[in-house]
Design a protein around this motif. Sequence first.
Motif, mmCIF file in Angstrom:
data_model
loop_
_atom_site.group_PDB
_atom_site.id
_atom_site.type_symbol
_atom_site.label_atom_id
_atom_site.label_comp_id
_atom_site.label_asym_id
_atom_site.label_seq_id
_atom_site.Cartn_x
_atom_site.Cartn_y
_atom_site.Cartn_z
ATOM 1 N N UNK A 57 0.666 -1.253 -0.090
ATOM 2 C CA UNK A 57 0.012 0.007 0.106
ATOM 3 C C UNK A 57 0.681 1.384 0.139
ATOM 4 N N UNK A 58 2.345 1.243 -0.195
ATOM 5 C CA UNK A 58 2.994 2.235 -0.126
ATOM 6 C C UNK A 58 3.782 2.416 -1.291
ATOM 7 N N UNK A 59 3.723 3.490 -2.108
ATOM 8 C CA UNK A 59 4.849 3.436 -3.271
ATOM 9 C C UNK A 59 5.644 4.581 -2.966
ATOM 10 N N UNK A 60 7.067 4.540 -3.228
ATOM 11 C CA UNK A 60 7.885 5.595 -2.797
ATOM 12 C C UNK A 60 8.571 6.000 -4.371
ATOM 13 N N UNK A 61 8.365 7.226 -4.803
ATOM 14 C CA UNK A 61 9.021 7.490 -6.192
ATOM 15 C C UNK A 61 10.140 8.559 -5.756
ATOM 16 N N UNK A 62 11.351 8.187 -5.822
ATOM 17 C CA UNK A 62 12.450 9.314 -5.114
ATOM 18 C C UNK A 62 13.504 9.569 -6.363
ATOM 19 N N UNK A 63 13.542 10.819 -6.672
ATOM 20 C CA UNK A 63 14.496 11.508 -7.643
ATOM 21 C C UNK A 63 15.221 12.396 -7.339
ATOM 22 N N UNK A 64 16.618 12.790 -7.571
ATOM 23 C CA UNK A 64 17.424 13.845 -7.134
ATOM 24 C C UNK A 64 16.932 15.036 -7.730
ATOM 25 N N UNK A 65 16.230 15.005 -8.963
ATOM 26 C CA UNK A 65 15.719 16.004 -9.482
ATOM 27 C C UNK A 65 14.228 15.828 -10.059
ATOM 28 N N UNK A 66 13.425 16.996 -10.329
ATOM 29 C CA UNK A 66 12.026 16.914 -10.636
ATOM 30 C C UNK A 66 11.858 16.099 -12.073
ATOM 31 N N UNK A 67 12.844 16.487 -12.942
ATOM 32 C CA UNK A 67 12.517 15.798 -14.189
ATOM 33 C C UNK A 67 13.153 14.321 -14.011
ATOM 34 N N UNK A 68 14.002 14.034 -12.913
ATOM 35 C CA UNK A 68 14.066 12.619 -12.962
ATOM 36 C C UNK A 68 12.992 11.976 -12.337
ATOM 37 N N UNK A 69 12.283 12.441 -11.535
ATOM 38 C CA UNK A 69 10.804 12.063 -11.124
ATOM 39 C C UNK A 69 9.728 11.665 -12.171
ATOM 40 N N UNK A 70 9.953 12.640 -13.243
ATOM 41 C CA UNK A 70 9.200 12.585 -14.349
ATOM 42 C C UNK A 70 9.411 11.357 -15.264
ATOM 43 N N UNK A 71 10.683 11.238 -15.366
ATOM 44 C CA UNK A 71 11.046 9.832 -16.056
ATOM 45 C C UNK A 71 10.754 8.548 -15.268
ATOM 46 N N UNK A 72 10.878 8.587 -14.029
ATOM 47 C CA UNK A 72 10.387 7.445 -13.223
ATOM 48 C C UNK A 72 9.158 7.251 -13.307
ATOM 49 N N UNK A 73 8.273 8.291 -13.549
ATOM 50 C CA UNK A 73 6.589 7.787 -13.864
ATOM 51 C C UNK A 73 6.458 6.898 -15.313
ATOM 52 N N UNK A 74 7.467 7.651 -16.095
ATOM 53 C CA UNK A 74 7.439 6.798 -17.475
ATOM 54 C C UNK A 74 7.705 5.359 -17.231
ATOM 55 N N UNK A 75 8.967 5.066 -16.344
ATOM 56 C CA UNK A 75 9.471 3.873 -16.123
ATOM 57 C C UNK A 75 8.251 2.992 -15.555
ATOM 58 N N UNK A 76 7.792 3.543 -14.557
ATOM 59 C CA UNK A 76 6.591 2.475 -13.858
ATOM 60 C C UNK A 76 5.627 2.457 -14.865
ATOM 61 N N UNK A 77 5.034 3.146 -15.650
ATOM 62 C CA UNK A 77 3.937 2.941 -16.711
ATOM 63 C C UNK A 77 4.427 1.687 -17.652
ATOM 64 N N UNK A 78 5.667 1.846 -17.893
ATOM 65 C CA UNK A 78 6.241 0.754 -18.887
ATOM 66 C C UNK A 78 6.217 -0.550 -17.915
ATOM 67 N N UNK A 79 6.811 -0.677 -16.765
ATOM 68 C CA UNK A 79 6.679 -2.017 -16.029
ATOM 69 C C UNK A 79 5.391 -2.532 -15.632
ATOM 70 N N UNK A 80 4.439 -1.912 -15.449
ATOM 71 C CA UNK A 80 3.250 -2.302 -15.029
ATOM 72 C C UNK A 80 2.178 -2.323 -16.524
ATOM 73 N N UNK A 81 2.802 -1.973 -17.571
ATOM 74 C CA UNK A 81 2.067 -2.148 -18.923
ATOM 75 C C UNK A 81 0.811 -1.223 -18.664
ATOM 76 N N UNK A 82 0.991 -0.035 -18.535
ATOM 77 C CA UNK A 82 -0.171 0.921 -18.415
ATOM 78 C C UNK A 82 -0.276 1.640 -19.642
ATOM 79 N N UNK A 83 -1.361 1.747 -20.305
ATOM 80 C CA UNK A 83 -1.677 2.222 -21.405
ATOM 81 C C UNK A 83 -2.857 3.358 -21.137
#
Length: 260
Positions: A224-250
């Motif tokens: 029930x907890x997901x942590x998205x950590x990035x040293x810059x805010x644009x890194x956080x944006x890239x991490x969201x893209x990675x999440x979408x890819x890994x869970x097969x979200x469209x």
Amino acid sequence: MNQKKLAVIFIVLLIIVAPISYFIYAYHEFSNVLNPGSPKASSQYIVIYTPSAQFYVLTEEQYGKLLKEGTRPPTGSRIYNITVDSYITGSPEVDLNLTLRSMYDYFTIVLGDPSAENCKDNPQLYVGDCAYRTLVVSEISGVVSNIFKTNYYLKGLEMGYDNATAKQYAYNQTWLRYRKVYLTFMTKFDIGRGKIGNPDHLVILIIGPAEGAKENRIFAPRRGVLVIEGVTDDTLRAEITLIEKLIGFTWPSGEGNTTG
């Protein structure tokens, strides 16, 4: 000292010390959420953001192979090295799918440190990039909302609703169950004591430069907890893209991501 005075002192200590101890315990538990120790397993990914505003997701092995073959990202590309850790099942990708695709009663997006509110009127006071933080919040909110709608749409069908009614039910239930908060002391307290961030209430924690991020990683320290950590805010944006890819979200037809 007689027994009556001892009893009074005991009661006073109980009234004062017990709540303080509970607050300290819960706050300590929140710290454990962000620092859960050594993971059971980790996966390394490379996310590439090209000058043409396209994201590409590769495993570390795939990226290394391309470099050996002489293939390099277009000039001007941003390259993000991201770690996905597992603390639940031993598979980072399974943890991610389990955390985001499970059925919950509620979900809360923690927008970030209260200073993120300055992005509305005084962006210069925010430690980070307001434009990217806004994209991050919008994107992850959209992803989770759509997953919620799908889950409650299926629940509506199970309840005997027709297609149109099930869709409306899913829409209504999603927005009734959606919360947005900042990372205040009380939010940390609620996460630490498990009021939010449990098998019934999903919480998404965004940890960027304003929140003291130390590395680029995605992990679920508990159910029930997901942590998205990035040293810059644009890194956080890239991490969201990675999440979408890994869970097969469209994205559903008519909607789209906020690639910027």
